[in-house]
Design a protein around this motif. Structure first.
Motif, PDB file in Angstrom:
ATOM      1  N   ARG A   1       0.968  -1.132   0.111  1.00 42.49           N
ATOM      2  CA  ARG A   1      -0.003   0.148  -0.106  1.00 42.49           C
ATOM      3  C   ARG A   1       0.912   1.529  -0.093  1.00 42.49           C
ATOM      4  O   ARG A   1       1.909   1.617   0.871  1.00 42.49           O
ATOM      5  N   PRO A   2       0.699   2.067  -1.073  1.00 44.13           N
ATOM      6  CA  PRO A   2       1.612   3.392  -1.044  1.00 44.13           C
ATOM      7  C   PRO A   2       0.941   4.585  -0.343  1.00 44.13           C
ATOM      8  O   PRO A   2       0.008   4.525   0.256  1.00 44.13           O
ATOM      9  N   PHE A   3       2.027   5.383  -0.134  1.00 37.04           N
ATOM     10  CA  PHE A   3       1.679   6.842   0.303  1.00 37.04           C
ATOM     11  C   PHE A   3       1.551   7.802  -0.914  1.00 37.04           C
ATOM     12  O   PHE A   3       1.979   7.311  -1.754  1.00 37.04           O
ATOM     13  N   VAL A   4       0.507   8.353  -0.499  1.00 36.68           N
ATOM     14  CA  VAL A   4      -0.111   9.406  -1.857  1.00 36.68           C
ATOM     15  C   VAL A   4      -0.070  10.854  -1.498  1.00 36.68           C
ATOM     16  O   VAL A   4      -0.117  11.194  -0.385  1.00 36.68           O
ATOM     17  N   THR A   5       0.593  11.344  -2.503  1.00 37.93           N
ATOM     18  CA  THR A   5       1.016  13.098  -2.334  1.00 37.93           C
ATOM     19  C   THR A   5       0.317  13.625  -3.582  1.00 37.93           C
ATOM     20  O   THR A   5       0.032  12.966  -4.558  1.00 37.93           O
ATOM     21  N   HIS A   6       0.285  14.905  -3.773  1.00 39.89           N
ATOM     22  CA  HIS A   6      -0.047  15.753  -4.862  1.00 39.89           C
ATOM     23  C   HIS A   6       0.577  16.658  -5.144  1.00 39.89           C
ATOM     24  O   HIS A   6       1.403  17.332  -4.554  1.00 39.89           O
ATOM     25  N   HIS A   7       1.182  16.846  -6.519  1.00 38.94           N
ATOM     26  CA  HIS A   7       1.845  17.622  -7.139  1.00 38.94           C
ATOM     27  C   HIS A   7       1.137  18.986  -7.736  1.00 38.94           C
ATOM     28  O   HIS A   7       0.185  18.335  -8.621  1.00 38.94           O
ATOM     29  N   ASN A   8       1.374  20.100  -7.147  1.00 41.70           N
ATOM     30  CA  ASN A   8       0.571  20.952  -7.489  1.00 41.70           C
ATOM     31  C   ASN A   8       0.597  21.785  -8.869  1.00 41.70           C
ATOM     32  O   ASN A   8      -0.578  21.946  -9.758  1.00 41.70           O
ATOM     33  N   ALA A   9       1.610  21.771  -9.365  1.00 44.25           N
ATOM     34  CA  ALA A   9       1.952  22.251 -10.630  1.00 44.25           C
ATOM     35  C   ALA A   9       1.283  21.381 -12.073  1.00 44.25           C
ATOM     36  O   ALA A   9       0.838  21.848 -12.774  1.00 44.25           O
ATOM     37  N   LEU A  10       1.721  20.069 -11.584  1.00 45.05           N
ATOM     38  CA  LEU A  10       1.001  19.227 -12.752  1.00 45.05           C
ATOM     39  C   LEU A  10      -0.215  18.878 -12.350  1.00 45.05           C
ATOM     40  O   LEU A  10      -0.913  18.146 -13.109  1.00 45.05           O
ATOM     41  N   ASP A  11      -0.863  19.084 -11.313  1.00 43.35           N
ATOM     42  CA  ASP A  11      -2.137  18.684 -10.785  1.00 43.35           C
ATOM     43  C   ASP A  11      -2.387  17.378 -11.080  1.00 43.35           C
ATOM     44  O   ASP A  11      -3.379  16.702 -11.701  1.00 43.35           O
TER      45      ASP A  11
END
Length: 500
Positions: free
Chosen positions: A217-227
Motif C-alpha cells: 500500500r503506497p503513500f499518496v501525495t499531490h503535485h500542485n504544478a502538474l495537478d
C-alpha cells in the motif's frame, strides 16, 4: 521549555532555570555561550595513539587543544577532573587552580555543567593513576547545554523516549552509537562489494506516477504544478529494469522506500533497501550475489561471519542451504501442501492452523500464507527458500516445468526475510497478463496489488536482456549484525506517534 531567556515559569532551583541563569551570566560578562568555532589540534583517539607509551606521572612534552561534551565532573577544590567525549572517544581534563589561575579556575568550573560542549588547551600528561589527560591553561564553553543529561548511572532507558529523542539516546548510551557505526560500516562494505563486481550505483525517482515494483500500500501525495497524484516509491524495481533495457548491464541502488502499512519490530513505513539487477544471469547468479553482499557486510560490521542473534548462533559462511517453499510448508503443516490439492482443501488447511484467508485468494496466495504463518519463523538460516507461487510473484519468471511456481527465492534468517530475488520476467506479453491480474485484484479491493504500468510494458517491448534481480532489506540485515530485536533500534529516527 522556556523561550529565549524567559525562565519565569520555572522555580529558581529548577535545573533548567539554573542553566539559563548561567547562560545569561556568561552573556552579561561578554562571553558568548554559543561560539562559532574552536581550533582543535587532536581528537581523543589521536592523543591516545600518540601517547600510548607515555608512563604514569610523565608529561608528553606536547601541547594539545581538545573539544567535546562534558560527560563527568569531579570538583575537589583546587583541582577538578572533567571527562570530555568527542566523536572518537573520551579524554580527561585535569584542571588545576595554579595552572588556570585561582579566580579563573573557580569561575570556569562553576559555569560548566554536564552536557556542555567545551574546548580546552594545555599540556598532555599521564596522571599518577595512569589516566591520559590534558592539563588546561584555559577552558572555554563552546555550547551551553540547557537541559540536564539523563541520570548518570541509569542512562536513558525508556524505549519510547530513546527512539523519539535519539540525540539523547546517543549521548546516554554508547552501545547505541556502536550499533549505528556497525550499520554505516556494513553499508560502506556493501557499496565496495557491488563496485568490485562491476555494478554502477544509480538514482531513480522517489515520486512515482504509478506505484509498482512490489505489492504494498503506497503513500499518496499531490503535485500542485502538474495537478496530479504521485506515490512515494514502494520499490525502485521497474525503473532499474528500464535501465537494463537501455543497456546498463549491472546496476544497483541503495534506496529509501515507503510503504503505508503497519509498524512492528520488523516494519517501519520508511526503510532502506538495496536493489540490484544484472544482465545475462539468473537465480543462480543472484544467490552468489546475495551471499557476497551479506558476507561483506557481516565481515565489515562484526569481523566475523558467525554472529549471535537473540541467543541463536548464525553462520553466514557460504554456500547457504536451499529448500523449496512447498516442502517447508508441508513439513510444518504435517501434511502435503501443494497445487495438487483443491482450493477447498487449502482453505481447510488454513482454517485448521488458524491462518486467515480471503475468498478471492487462489492456491498460490493460500500456500504463501501457510508458509509465512507455519514455517518461516522456524528457519534459522541463512537459507534460500525457493519456488514461490506465481500468484504472489508478479514480476518473476515462471518455473518452466511448473507454471504455478516461479524462479524466485527469499533469504530467510532467524525466521524473517532479509532478501528477495528473481530470475526476471522479460516477456512483455506475460508481464501484461500479470499486470491485468493485479489490476483485477486491485479492483476487487486488494489495496496492495501492483499498479498497471503501461510505460514499463513499452520499455519491455523494446527488449530486456535475460537478467536476475535482487533486493536486500538493509535494516533487517543490520538488526542481525547488531543483535537488535527491533527495527527501530537500527533506524536513527524511526516513525512514532505524535507526543501527547
Amino acid at each position: 521549555m522556556p523561550d529565549g531567556n524567559d525562565i519565569s515559569g520555572l522555580q529558581a532551583d529548577d535545573p533548567v532555570a539554573v542553566r539559563f541563569a548561567k547562560m545569561a551570566a556568561m552573556r552579561a560578562a561578554g562571553d558568548e555561550p554559543y561560539k562559532d568555532r574552536f581550533d582543535r589540534t587532536h581528537t581523543a583517539s589521536e592523543l591516545k595513539t600518540a601517547c600510548a607509551d607515555l608512563a604514569s606521572g610523565e608529561s608528553a612534552g606536547l601541547e594539545a587543544a581538545v573539544a567535546g561534551r562534558v560527560m563527568a565532573k569531579r570538583d575537589q577544590g583546587k583541582i577538578a577532573f572533567l571527562v570530555v567525549r568527542d566523536g572518537t572517544g573520551e579524554i580527561q581534563l585535569f584542571c588545576k587552580a595554579d595552572v588556570m589561575g585561582v579566580d579563573r579556575f573557580r569561575e570556569t568550573l562553576d559555569a560548566i555543567d554536564l552536557g556542555d560542549w567545551v574546548g580546552a588547551s594545555g599540556e598532555v600528561v599521564r596522571t599518577r593513576r595512569g589516566e591520559l589527560s590534558v592539563v588546561p591553561a584555559e577552558i572555554v564553553v563552546l555550547s551551553k547545554s540547557l537541559r540536564p543529561l539523563p541520570e548518570k548511572f541509569h542512562g536513558l532507558t525508556d524505549v519510547e523516549t530513546r527512539y523519539r529523542q535519539r540525540y539523547v539516546d546517543l549521548i546516554a548510551n554508547p552501545e547505541v552509537r556502536q550499533t549505528f557505526e556497525k550499520r554505516f560500516q556494513a553499508i560502506a562494505a556493501i557499496r565496495r562489494y557491488m563496485e568490485s563486481q562491476g555494478f554502477l550505483e544509480v538514482e531513480t525517482p522517489m515520486l512515482h506516477p504509478i506505484p509498482g515494483g512490489a505489492t504494498a500500500r503506497p503513500f499518496v501525495t499531490h503535485h500542485n504544478a502538474l495537478d496530479m497524484d504521485l506515490y512515494l516509491r514502494i520499490a525502485p524495481e521497474l525503473y532499474l529494469k528500464r535501465l537494463l533495457v537501455g543497456g546498463f548491464e549491472r546496476v544497483f541502488e541503495l534506496n529509501r522506500s515507503f510503504r503505508n502499512e503497519g509498524i512492528s519490530v520488523r516494519h517501519n513505513p520508511e526503510f532502506t533497501m538495496l536493489e540490484a539487477y544484472q544482465a545475462f544471469t539468473n537465480l543462480e547468479g543472484m544467490m552468489r550475489l546475495a551471499e557476497g553482499i551479506v558476507t561483506s557486510a557481516a565481515q565489515a560490521a562484526c569481523g566475523s561471519l558467525v554472529v549471535d542473534y537473540q541467543g541463536t548462533r548464525i553462520d553466514f559462511t557460504p554456500p547457504w542451504p536451499r529448500r523449496t517453499l512447498v516442502d517447508l510448508t508441508s513439513e510444518a503443516a504435517g501434511k502435503e501442501v501443494s497445487f495438487a490439492r483443491s482450493l477447498d482443501d487449502l482453505r481447510g488447511l488454513c482454517d485448521e492452523h488458524g491462518v486467515a484467508w480471503e475468498p478471492g485468494w487462489g492456491k498460490g496466495k493460500l500456500i504463501t500464507e501457510l508458509f509465512e504463518k507455519l514455517a518461516e519463523h522456524s528457519v534459522t538460516g541463512p537459507m534460500f527458500v525457493t519456488e514461490y507461487p506465481l500468484e504472489t510473484s508478479p514480476l518473476a519468471r515462471k518455473k518452466p516445468s511448473e507454471p504455478d511456481l516461479t524462479e524466485r527465492f527469499e533469504v530467510i534468517v532467524a525466521g524473517r526475510e532479509i532478501a528477495n530475488a528473481f530470475s526476471e520476467l522479460i516477456d512483455p506479453v506475460d508481464q501484461r497478463e500479470r499486470f491485468e491480474a493485479q489490476a483485477r485484484a486491485k479492483a476487487g479491493g486488494d489495496d496492495e496489488a501492483m499498479g498497471y504500468d503501461e510505460d514499463y510494458l513499452r520499455a519491455m517491448e523494446y527488449g530486456m536482456p535475460p537478467a536476475g534481480g535482487l533486493g536486500v532489506g538493509i535494516d533487517r540485515l543490520v538488526m542481525l549484525l547488531t543483535d537488535s530485536p527491533s527495527i527501530r533500534d537500527v533506524i536513527l529516527f524511526p516513525h512514532m506517534r505524535p507526543e501527547a
